[in-house]
Design a protein around this motif. Structure first.
Motif, PDB file in Angstrom:
ATOM      1  N   PHE A  45      13.108  12.367  -5.972  1.00 52.18           N
ATOM      2  CA  PHE A  45      12.089  11.668  -6.765  1.00 52.18           C
ATOM      3  C   PHE A  45      12.160  10.165  -6.543  1.00 52.18           C
ATOM      4  O   PHE A  45      11.153   9.505  -6.252  1.00 52.18           O
ATOM      5  N   LEU A  46      13.364   9.596  -6.676  1.00 52.45           N
ATOM      6  CA  LEU A  46      13.525   8.148  -6.544  1.00 52.45           C
ATOM      7  C   LEU A  46      13.210   7.669  -5.128  1.00 52.45           C
ATOM      8  O   LEU A  46      12.621   6.593  -4.947  1.00 52.45           O
ATOM      9  N   THR A  47      13.589   8.460  -4.137  1.00 49.99           N
ATOM     10  CA  THR A  47      13.301   8.090  -2.743  1.00 49.99           C
ATOM     11  C   THR A  47      11.805   7.994  -2.504  1.00 49.99           C
ATOM     12  O   THR A  47      11.316   7.019  -1.904  1.00 49.99           O
ATOM     13  N   LYS A  48      11.083   8.984  -2.980  1.00 51.83           N
ATOM     14  CA  LYS A  48       9.634   8.992  -2.753  1.00 51.83           C
ATOM     15  C   LYS A  48       8.929   7.893  -3.553  1.00 51.83           C
ATOM     16  O   LYS A  48       7.985   7.269  -3.057  1.00 51.83           O
ATOM     17  N   ILE A  49       9.391   7.626  -4.762  1.00 49.31           N
ATOM     18  CA  ILE A  49       8.812   6.532  -5.542  1.00 49.31           C
ATOM     19  C   ILE A  49       9.034   5.207  -4.816  1.00 49.31           C
ATOM     20  O   ILE A  49       8.129   4.354  -4.745  1.00 49.31           O
ATOM     21  N   GLY A  50      10.219   5.025  -4.265  1.00 49.05           N
ATOM     22  CA  GLY A  50      10.509   3.795  -3.522  1.00 49.05           C
ATOM     23  C   GLY A  50       9.618   3.635  -2.302  1.00 49.05           C
ATOM     24  O   GLY A  50       9.104   2.539  -2.032  1.00 49.05           O
ATOM     25  N   ILE A  51       9.424   4.725  -1.564  1.00 51.42           N
ATOM     26  CA  ILE A  51       8.568   4.677  -0.372  1.00 51.42           C
ATOM     27  C   ILE A  51       7.134   4.319  -0.748  1.00 51.42           C
ATOM     28  O   ILE A  51       6.499   3.471  -0.102  1.00 51.42           O
ATOM     29  N   PHE A  52       6.628   4.928  -1.824  1.00 50.72           N
ATOM     30  CA  PHE A  52       5.248   4.644  -2.213  1.00 50.72           C
ATOM     31  C   PHE A  52       5.097   3.262  -2.849  1.00 50.72           C
ATOM     32  O   PHE A  52       4.013   2.673  -2.790  1.00 50.72           O
ATOM     33  N   ALA A  53       6.164   2.738  -3.448  1.00 49.71           N
ATOM     34  CA  ALA A  53       6.103   1.374  -3.984  1.00 49.71           C
ATOM     35  C   ALA A  53       5.900   0.369  -2.850  1.00 49.71           C
ATOM     36  O   ALA A  53       5.054  -0.535  -2.932  1.00 49.71           O
ATOM     37  N   VAL A  54       6.668   0.549  -1.788  1.00 51.52           N
ATOM     38  CA  VAL A  54       6.511  -0.326  -0.610  1.00 51.52           C
ATOM     39  C   VAL A  54       5.187  -0.030   0.085  1.00 51.52           C
ATOM     40  O   VAL A  54       4.440  -0.942   0.472  1.00 51.52           O
ATOM     41  N   GLY A  55       4.884   1.263   0.236  1.00 48.02           N
ATOM     42  CA  GLY A  55       3.653   1.656   0.923  1.00 48.02           C
ATOM     43  C   GLY A  55       2.402   1.196   0.212  1.00 48.02           C
ATOM     44  O   GLY A  55       1.430   0.767   0.847  1.00 48.02           O
ATOM     45  N   GLY A  56       2.412   1.251  -1.133  1.00 49.37           N
ATOM     46  CA  GLY A  56       1.259   0.788  -1.902  1.00 49.37           C
ATOM     47  C   GLY A  56       1.015  -0.701  -1.714  1.00 49.37           C
ATOM     48  O   GLY A  56      -0.138  -1.154  -1.607  1.00 49.37           O
ATOM     49  N   THR A  57       2.111  -1.454  -1.659  1.00 47.60           N
ATOM     50  CA  THR A  57       1.992  -2.896  -1.439  1.00 47.60           C
ATOM     51  C   THR A  57       1.444  -3.189  -0.050  1.00 47.60           C
ATOM     52  O   THR A  57       0.550  -4.030   0.128  1.00 47.60           O
ATOM     53  N   LEU A  58       1.959  -2.475   0.953  1.00 44.84           N
ATOM     54  CA  LEU A  58       1.482  -2.667   2.326  1.00 44.84           C
ATOM     55  C   LEU A  58       0.012  -2.274   2.461  1.00 44.84           C
ATOM     56  O   LEU A  58      -0.771  -2.983   3.115  1.00 44.84           O
ATOM     57  N   LEU A  59      -0.357  -1.141   1.851  1.00 43.85           N
ATOM     58  CA  LEU A  59      -1.745  -0.673   1.936  1.00 43.85           C
ATOM     59  C   LEU A  59      -2.692  -1.671   1.280  1.00 43.85           C
ATOM     60  O   LEU A  59      -3.757  -1.998   1.843  1.00 43.85           O
ATOM     61  N   HIS A  60      -2.322  -2.162   0.103  1.00 42.17           N
ATOM     62  CA  HIS A  60      -3.161  -3.145  -0.587  1.00 42.17           C
ATOM     63  C   HIS A  60      -3.319  -4.400   0.251  1.00 42.17           C
ATOM     64  O   HIS A  60      -4.431  -4.912   0.425  1.00 42.17           O
ATOM     65  N   SER A  61      -2.217  -4.899   0.806  1.00 40.87           N
ATOM     66  CA  SER A  61      -2.268  -6.119   1.617  1.00 40.87           C
ATOM     67  C   SER A  61      -3.095  -5.914   2.878  1.00 40.87           C
ATOM     68  O   SER A  61      -3.877  -6.789   3.282  1.00 40.87           O
ATOM     69  N   THR A  62      -2.941  -4.742   3.496  1.00 39.38           N
ATOM     70  CA  THR A  62      -3.685  -4.436   4.723  1.00 39.38           C
ATOM     71  C   THR A  62      -5.188  -4.563   4.512  1.00 39.38           C
ATOM     72  O   THR A  62      -5.896  -5.232   5.286  1.00 39.38           O
ATOM     73  N   PHE A  63      -5.663  -3.948   3.449  1.00 36.75           N
ATOM     74  CA  PHE A  63      -7.112  -3.908   3.265  1.00 36.75           C
ATOM     75  C   PHE A  63      -7.641  -5.120   2.504  1.00 36.75           C
ATOM     76  O   PHE A  63      -8.851  -5.334   2.479  1.00 36.75           O
ATOM     77  N   CYS A  64      -6.757  -5.941   1.950  1.00 34.51           N
ATOM     78  CA  CYS A  64      -7.191  -7.267   1.473  1.00 34.51           C
ATOM     79  C   CYS A  64      -7.572  -8.138   2.667  1.00 34.51           C
ATOM     80  O   CYS A  64      -8.555  -8.883   2.618  1.00 34.51           O
TER      81      CYS A  64
END
Length: 299
Positions: A45-64
């Motif tokens: 659970f914690l591993t996947k939450i960590g991956i999506f926390a970083v991934g969400g930030t990258l995805l948001h920045s990418t499409f900004c």
């Protein structure tokens, strides 16, 4: 240092976690509800939450960055965005494209660590993200387009845990539509900041479409969000922590937002948009508390 400053401005990392949170939460909800449904380990659970926390930030920045590329001719006519790097001329279009491709590559690399089914499903969402910046030119519902993209993230989060294992389609569909409704709600509030400029230059949004019924129609999406969130909890067999913290607290928060919202105050609309990112903490906390309760019962 100037190059770094431009990277931070174009990717909106100077405003972190604003924006990144509303991308992260749907995936985090999917991970947490699936972890509860399949009783997965805390480490997983914690591993996947960590991956999506970083991934969400990258995805948001990418499409900004992509948003700024697509809107460079419009942003100069909007008070709130006229100082952005591409408009001000402090960053070149070539620089922006290189930055976009770099962040997109990093996002896809991180996604590759998810379950194969989640990776495939996540890749299918890319056309939605690519076309969202253009949607306000041809539809009054760009907020709905963003809602579909965010709802898709919920499926990716769920599938990253469930993989090929059988799961309730009703649960996934209900909370994905919940995310869709919530996104329309908070992005309409966000778009309210630019209504006057958007009207002048012809940019479409639900903030303009709802007109004199802005508060009332927007509030309906808040009501739908709570109803769907509660329904998803019932379908996923959640317990008391979920319904009290995730659902009841969220409902009270929405009531406060709608009742206090001055639709003519652009600054307050920006603050309420930010408040929706913070609301995600309460929803997430209720889900995590229920998952923790379940894990303790198993031990």
């Amino acid at each position: 240092m100037e190059t770094l400053r431009l990277c931070v401005k174009l990717t909106r990392l100077d405003k972190f976690p604003l924006g990144s949170l509303v991308i992260f939460w749907p995936a985090a909800f999917g991970v947490t509800m699936a972890s509860y449904a399949f009783n997965t380990s805390v480490q997983d659970f914690l591993t996947k939450i960590g991956i999506f926390a970083v991934g969400g930030t990258l995805l948001h920045s990418t499409f900004c960055v992509l948003n700024d590329i697509c809107d460079k001719d419009l942003d100069g006519m909007v008070e709130r965005t006229k100082s952005r790097p591409l408009v001000a001329g402090t960053a070149s279009l070539t620089f922006a494209w290189v930055l976009f491709l770099g962040f997109l590559s990093a996002t896809l690399f991180l996604l590759s660590f998810a379950q194969p089914l989640a990776v495939s499903f996540g890749m299918l969402s890319l056309p939605l993200h690519f076309t969202y910046p253009l949607s306000k030119r041809w539809t009054w519902w760009p907020q709905a387009w963003l809602g579909i993209s965010n709802g898709w993230s919920y499926f990716v989060g769920w599938l990253s845990v469930a993989g090929e294992r059988s799961s309730s389609t009703q649960v996934k569909a209900t909370l994905a539509i919940n995310t869709y409704s919530w996104t329309i709600y908070f992005d309409t509030i966000y778009a309210t900041q630019d209504r006057k400029d958007d009207t002048r230059i012809g940019v479409k949004s639900t903030a303009r479409l709802f007109g004199s019924r802005l508060r009332e129609i927007t509030a309906l999406f808040a009501v739908a969000t709570i109803v769907l969130m509660t329904s998803a909890g019932v379908l996923n067999h959640h317990g008391t922590p979920y319904f009290i913290i995730s659902c009841a607290v969220a409902a009270a928060h929405f009531v406060w937002q709608v009742m206090s919202w001055d639709t003519e105050n652009d600054r307050q609309s920006g603050e309420l948009f930010k408040a929706n990112g913070n609301l995600g903490y309460f929803i997430f906390l209720g889900m995590v508390a229920d998952y923790a309760r379940q894990r303790l019962e198993v031990m």
